[in-house]
Design an enzyme around this catalytic site. Sequence first.
Site, PDB file in Angstrom:
ATOM      1  N   HIS A 144       0.848  -1.238  -0.062  1.00 19.41           N
ATOM      2  CA  HIS A 144      -0.089  -0.033   0.022  1.00 19.41           C
ATOM      3  C   HIS A 144       1.005   1.313   0.146  1.00 19.41           C
ATOM      4  CE1 HIS A 144      -2.785   3.122   1.400  1.00 19.41           C
ATOM      5  NE2 HIS A 144      -3.755   2.430   0.813  1.00 19.41           N
ATOM      6  N   GLU A 146       0.735   4.174   1.213  1.00 19.66           N
ATOM      7  CA  GLU A 146       0.851   4.706   2.711  1.00 19.66           C
ATOM      8  C   GLU A 146       2.063   3.969   3.237  1.00 19.66           C
ATOM      9  OE1 GLU A 146      -2.360   5.466   5.330  1.00 19.66           O
ATOM     10  OE2 GLU A 146      -0.757   5.383   6.982  1.00 19.66           O
ATOM     11  N   ASN A 245      -9.566   1.916   3.390  1.00 13.29           N
ATOM     12  CA  ASN A 245     -10.538   2.226   4.166  1.00 13.29           C
ATOM     13  C   ASN A 245     -11.823   1.579   3.838  1.00 13.29           C
ATOM     14  OD1 ASN A 245     -12.364   4.720   3.661  1.00 13.29           O
ATOM     15  ND2 ASN A 245     -10.429   5.311   2.881  1.00 13.29           N
TER      16      ASN A 245
HETATM   17  O1  10D Z   1      -6.467   3.306   0.392  1.00 13.85           O
HETATM   18  P1  10D Z   1      -6.613   4.334   1.515  1.00 13.85           P
HETATM   19  O2  10D Z   1      -7.709   4.060   2.206  1.00 13.85           O
HETATM   20  O3  10D Z   1      -5.461   4.483   2.401  1.00 13.85           O
HETATM   21  O4  10D Z   1      -6.737   5.641   0.733  1.00 13.85           O
HETATM   22  P2  10D Z   1      -7.931   6.508  -0.005  1.00 13.85           P
HETATM   23  O5  10D Z   1      -7.419   7.345  -0.850  1.00 13.85           O
HETATM   24  O6  10D Z   1      -9.293   5.563  -0.237  1.00 13.85           O
HETATM   25  O7  10D Z   1      -8.626   7.157   1.265  1.00 13.85           O
HETATM   26  C1  10D Z   1      -7.968   8.526   1.959  1.00 13.85           C
HETATM   27  C2  10D Z   1      -6.987   7.734   3.056  1.00 13.85           C
HETATM   28  C3  10D Z   1      -5.451   8.158   2.724  1.00 13.85           C
HETATM   29  C4  10D Z   1      -5.084   9.104   2.112  1.00 13.85           C
HETATM   30  C5  10D Z   1      -4.601   7.504   3.836  1.00 13.85           C
HETATM   31  F1  10D Z   1      -4.652   7.829   4.928  1.00 13.85           F
END
Ligand code: 10D
Length: 333
Positions: A144, A146, A245
Amino acid sequence: MSASVNQTDAGAAAPAKPPLEILLCAPRGFCAGVVRAIDVVERALALYGPPVYVRHEIVHNKYVVESLKRKGAVFVAELDEVPDGKAPVIFSAHGVAKTVPQNAVARGLTTIDATCPLVTKVHREAEIHHKRGRHVLLVGHSGHPEVVGTMGQLPKGSITLVEDIEQIEALEPETRDNLAWVTQTTLSVDDTHHIVEALKHKFPKIVGPHKDDICYATTNRQEAVKQVAPLVDALIVVGSSNSSNSQRLREVAERVGCPITRLVNRAEDLDWEAFSNIRRLGLTAGASAPEVLVEEIIDAFATRYEVTVDTVSTTTEDMVFPLPRELRSEAAE
Ligand code: 10D
Ligand code: SF4
């Protein structure tokens, strides 16, 4: 001759639509970090004019990325796809390894960092542990962005990824007495709790945050799904398949026993067969999914069902993150 009328066409009412109660989870959808990241791209477009380059999807949502592309954003996987020149390059909300801005500066590129402040906070935690001589264990999902970004805050070998509880038994870090843990921000609250408990059990001296590094938005959206999922026949999460998420929200619903759970980008992705016998539907959206897509799903159900919509709210949110300094209006003027 008597006039003949087709009795089935004229006068007969359309067949009644079956009722469907939609329970909308609240909070759902955009978090403060996503709002800020999208604003960063839009303000950069206004300030510099297109194209602006964005390294990685600014947030993991197809609709958001496509809309920004239409406005002049160019998404790239790596910096070497960005041409030399004045066009800025934006780092996505998920954060980047230290080498990324270093390479950009070495090339003379203008950079704008849209990393969510709550991800940056984890970067700083990892750095502080490292400075205090601790080996860091990062709880997160391999590959991932992050996780790549957080691991890339420290020199190679100073941080170890822990993906699941099974891995902990075999974990033999160089030191047992000088360890610290941090987490990805978008994990399952329950899984992470179990992993952290297992880490503390095996390494009693390990240090870490008070609870974990899972952000408020991830926590709140999972809690709302926990409340709604036991009440419904099916639960839909609006979000893209690469959104961590959003995936976790569908998982939470499944784990509390909701019989039908789906993660969908848009209404066109609904498999109607699965929803043919439901009376109550739960609906939520990942932190990167726009509300307009939630409305689109409700409208699609309303063409087949007599829909009523109720909101189940578990908490309210008022988090706002300021834009990076260079994009704030006073700086831009
Ligand atoms: O995949 P993810 O849940 O980390 O990212 P998404 O862009 O869907 O949602 C925002 C979350 C971030 C940028 C991680 F903190
Ligand atoms: Fe920031 Fe949390 Fe949103 Fe990620 S999900 S961008 S950490 S607020």
